[in-house]
Enzyme design. Structure first.
Site, PDB file in Angstrom:
ATOM      1  N   ASP A   1       4.852   4.633   4.126  1.00 47.39           N
ATOM      2  CA  ASP A   1       4.537   6.036   4.401  1.00 47.39           C
ATOM      3  C   ASP A   1       5.781   6.688   4.990  1.00 47.39           C
ATOM      4  O   ASP A   1       6.586   6.018   5.635  1.00 47.39           O
ATOM      5  CB  ASP A   1       3.367   6.160   5.383  1.00 47.39           C
TER       6      ASP A   1
ATOM      7  N   GLU B   1       0.855  -1.183   0.000  1.00 42.12           N
ATOM      8  CA  GLU B   1       0.000   0.000   0.000  1.00 42.12           C
ATOM      9  C   GLU B   1       0.891   1.232   0.000  1.00 42.12           C
ATOM     10  O   GLU B   1       1.696   1.435   0.907  1.00 42.12           O
ATOM     11  CB  GLU B   1      -0.940   0.045   1.207  1.00 42.12           C
TER      12      GLU B   1
ATOM     13  N   ASP C   1      -3.362  12.236  -1.603  1.00 40.38           N
ATOM     14  CA  ASP C   1      -3.566  13.671  -1.815  1.00 40.38           C
ATOM     15  C   ASP C   1      -3.746  13.893  -3.321  1.00 40.38           C
ATOM     16  O   ASP C   1      -2.866  13.535  -4.109  1.00 40.38           O
ATOM     17  CB  ASP C   1      -2.347  14.429  -1.305  1.00 40.38           C
TER      18      ASP C   1
ATOM     19  N   ASP D   1     -11.890   9.837  -3.655  1.00 35.52           N
ATOM     20  CA  ASP D   1     -13.178  10.532  -3.721  1.00 35.52           C
ATOM     21  C   ASP D   1     -13.114  11.670  -4.727  1.00 35.52           C
ATOM     22  O   ASP D   1     -14.130  12.319  -4.997  1.00 35.52           O
ATOM     23  CB  ASP D   1     -13.532  11.115  -2.348  1.00 35.52           C
TER      24      ASP D   1
END
Length: 219
Positions: free
Chosen positions: A72, A47, A121, A157
């Site tokens: 991350d 991921e 982002d 989204d």
């Protein structure tokens, strides 16, 4: 720096499922994930920009026969995912603290079977487009580390970012694309497995539809 952040950084330093600067495996893991970390030959799923690790840990619970790595650069975020994995007794999870553009320093060619990019982002300003995780700066990296026929998944989204991603992935040779503008209302609804990131919870409560696509590296 807050006490919570300090505690999380200390957790990462001591945690066996976090690879970060200063740890031996951080420098030697490239090409050796199966042998030196997971100690099995199960396929690897990564991921990108895993944040607090909700998706990495959630997928690992559903698929114990696969290995999962959340990436991350924010140590206080991945500490939360690391804690969840340890509390759940999950041995098929690792967290790698690094920037995505350094991906080739930690994975060999064809070492990864699947990549998930969940609610990145969208970098909406023109000056930010170069930083989009589905842009020309990153797609060649994914192609290099993905196995032949390996799958890339995207959830977002943001409509403009989603359309941009469809175009760039196609332009860079990803094939067999399946996409939906409203995952929860589509036939692919079962693919989300009830797993939601923090941002996905926020967006769905606000009434935003969740967009999803999957595609494959050319075989």
């Amino acid at each position: 720096m807050s006490r919570n952040k300090l505690a999380r950084f200390e957790h990462n330093r001591l945690s066996p499922n976090v690879l970060e600067p200063g740890k031996a495996l951080f420098e030697s893991i490239k090409g050796n994930w199966h042998r030196d970390y997971f100690q099995n030959a199960n396929p690897i799923v990564v991921e990108i920009g895993c944040g607090r690790g909700e998706y990495t840990v959630g997928l690992a619970r559903h698929f114990p026969h696969l290995n999962f790595i959340g990436i991350d650069k924010k140590g206080d975020r991945i500490a939360q995912g690391s804690m969840r994995a340890l509390e759940g007794g999950l041995t098929n999870v690792a967290f790698l603290r690094t920037d995505v553009f350094r991906l080739l320093e930690f994975f060999s060619n064809d070492e990864i079977q699947e990549i998930w990019i969940t609610f990145p982002d969208p970098q909406p300003r023109v000056s930010q487009v170069k930083n989009r995780l589905t842009g020309p700066r990153f797609l060649p990296l994914y192609q290099q580390v993905l196995s032949q026929g390996g799958t890339l998944h995207l959830k977002t989204d943001h409509s403009d970012f989603f359309e941009y991603s469809i175009q760039t992935l196609s332009a860079y040779g990803f094939q067999d694309m399946v996409a939906t503008d409203d995952l929860y209302a589509s036939e692919m609804n079962n693919l989300h497995l009830g797993i939601k990131t923090k941002y996905e919870e926020i967006f769905t409560r606000k009434g935003f539809s969740i967009k999803y696509l999957k595609c494959k590296k050319a075989g």
